[in-house]
Design an enzyme around this catalytic site. Structure first.
Site, short mmCIF file in Angstrom:
data_model
loop_
_atom_site.label_atom_id
_atom_site.label_comp_id
_atom_site.label_asym_id
_atom_site.label_seq_id
_atom_site.Cartn_x
_atom_site.Cartn_y
_atom_site.Cartn_z
CG ASP A 34 94.67 5.90 69.34
OD1 ASP A 34 94.88 5.08 70.25
OD2 ASP A 34 94.76 7.15 69.50
CB SER A 85 92.28 7.31 80.94
OG SER A 85 93.66 7.57 80.77
CB THR A 125 87.95 2.42 85.37
OG1 THR A 125 88.54 2.78 86.62
CG2 THR A 125 86.84 3.43 85.08
CG ASP A 126 89.21 0.47 90.32
OD1 ASP A 126 89.43 1.46 89.59
OD2 ASP A 126 90.01 0.08 91.18
CD GLU A 127 89.53 6.50 88.88
OE1 GLU A 127 88.87 7.54 88.87
OE2 GLU A 127 90.75 6.47 88.74
CE1 TYR A 152 88.63 7.63 82.84
CE2 TYR A 152 88.94 7.18 85.19
CZ TYR A 152 88.95 6.76 83.87
OH TYR A 152 89.26 5.46 83.58
CE LYS A 156 86.07 3.90 80.92
NZ LYS A 156 86.40 3.48 79.52
CG ASN A 181 95.00 2.60 90.15
OD1 ASN A 181 93.89 2.44 90.63
ND2 ASN A 181 95.56 3.79 90.02
CE LYS A 191 96.14 8.10 83.63
NZ LYS A 191 95.51 6.96 83.03
CE1 TYR A 209 99.11 15.27 92.60
CE2 TYR A 209 97.19 13.89 92.21
CZ TYR A 209 98.20 14.71 91.73
OH TYR A 209 98.28 14.95 90.38
CG ASP A 274 94.46 15.21 98.63
OD1 ASP A 274 94.92 14.51 97.70
OD2 ASP A 274 93.80 14.73 99.58
#
Ligand code: TDX
Length: 341
Positions: A34, A85, A125-127, A152, A156, A181, A191, A209, A274
């Site tokens: 790390d 992230s 990630t699902d993003e 981001y 990924k 998430n 977060k 937001y 937003d």
């Protein structure tokens, strides 16, 4: 003797994986790599610091020369959590995201291949799938188009492609996981959930937001960690596995639930400008993971919210140290320019 290497093991999800893996005897030796940037925190690893099989290396994954010796006599598996992230930070400045998430992943893949690593689990990630429409019943499957919107998510997505390319080109045994998430203890308070919970404790505004109608699918970090273990045990090389909590909630509704759980009035919720290109809705179809890995979503967030709030109440020192440190400059900068609506 089994040996694992975990990148980003001092972060939120990575440290949860490390504590569970060592606590439950999943592996004999586990080395954490790390860089200890702002979101990596050695306090997250305190419960396993004295474990005989635990080792820690403060190394940045972009530094191949420093990384190679960490592999020692060899490791059976790499679990790659290390990443920048936070979406808002990537909107503010994308360079570190490309450097770590894209460049760092490639360096790690190269070292893993050179050192003959058995399996490489790439935590994504699902993003990467982009955004779904509000009110639709559509959900992301593993074959949904990759349409990231934020820097981001784009970084990924690029790292996912590089990991798959290493599998196809060089035969590295790669498995990719894409999860919704996460929430749970030790989540960095930038977060949504830990920010709102700790702000509520401090009677500070809860910055919601836009119209607050954006939907996220929430999974407890513990369920995610167990899903990653399933992907490691049963996943097929070169495959992607989606994990979700089957728990889609609008931000506004969760914000209200937090007010209730922390006993503050809902007028603490403050609509703010937003996020740019704010993804409207994420939802995962985990059919493949259920069928091939035996994955099951855990109880919904409402059943775990009191325990979550309780953890942050009992660990005030942990998040206060973070909020009083360098993070405060970020918070003041990001939220002062944001303005209310
Ligand atoms: O102050 C806030 N106010 C607010 O309304 C923050 C920080 C967030 N939000 C909203 C934005 C999102 O709709 O809450 C939702 C959740 O926001 P984040 O916690 O920033 O998460 P999100 O953008 O959904 O991305 C997360 O899920 C996928 C993680 O941060 C990623 O690392 C993960 O890959």
């Amino acid at each position: 003797m089994s040996r694992w290497l975990v990148t980003g093991g001092a972060g939120f999800i990575g440290s949860h994986f490390v504590r569970t893996a060592l606590g439950e005897g999943w592996v004999d030796k586990l080395a954490v790599v790390d860089a200890l940037t702002y979101a990596g925190n050695l306090e997250n690893l305190e419960p396993v610091r004295k474990h005989a099989g635990f080792a820690f290396h403060k190394v940045d994954i972009t530094d191949g020369q420093a990384l190679a010796p960490v592999f020692g006599d060899g490791v059976d598996a790499v679990f790659h959590f290390a990443a920048e992230s936070h979406v808002d930070r990537s909107i503010d400045s994308a360079a570190a995201f490309v450097q770590t998430n894209v460049g760092g992943t490639q360096v790690l893949l190269d070292v893993a291949r050179a050192r003959g690593v058995g399996r490489f689990v790439h935590v994504s990630t699902d993003e990467v799938y982009g955004s779904l429409a509000l009110g639709s019943t559509e959900r992301f499957t593993e074959t949904s188009p990759i349409e990231p919107t934020s820097p981001y998510a784009a970084s990924k997505a690029a790292s996912d492609h590089l990991a798959l390319a290493a599998q196809r080109t060089h035969g590295l045994d790669v498995v990719i996981t894409r999860c919704t998430n996460n929430y749970g203890p030790y989540q960095f308070p930038e977060k949504f959930l830990p920010l709102f919970i700790t702000n509520a404790f401090e009677h500070k505004a809860l910055p919601l937001y836009g119209d607050g109608l954006n939907v996220r699918d929430w999974i407890h970090v513990e369920d995610h960690v167990r899903a990653i273990r399933l992907a490691f045990d049963k996943g097929k090389s070169g495959e992607v596995y989606n994990f979700g909590g089957e728990c889609e909630r609008a931000n506004k509704d969760l914000a209200r639930a937090i007010c209730q759980a922390t006993h503050v009035p809902t007028d603490l919720i403050q609509p703010v400008v937003d996020r740019k290109a704010h993804d409207r809705r994420y939802a995962i179809d985990a059919t493949k993971s259920k069928r091939e890995l035996g994955f099951r979503a855990g109880p919904p967030i409402e059943e775990r919210l009191d325990a979550l709030v309780g953890w942050y109440r009992d660990h005030r020192g942990w998040w206060e140290r973070i909020k009083q440190g360098a993070y405060r400059d970020y918070y003041e900068r990001m939220y002062s320019v944001r303005g209310t609506t």
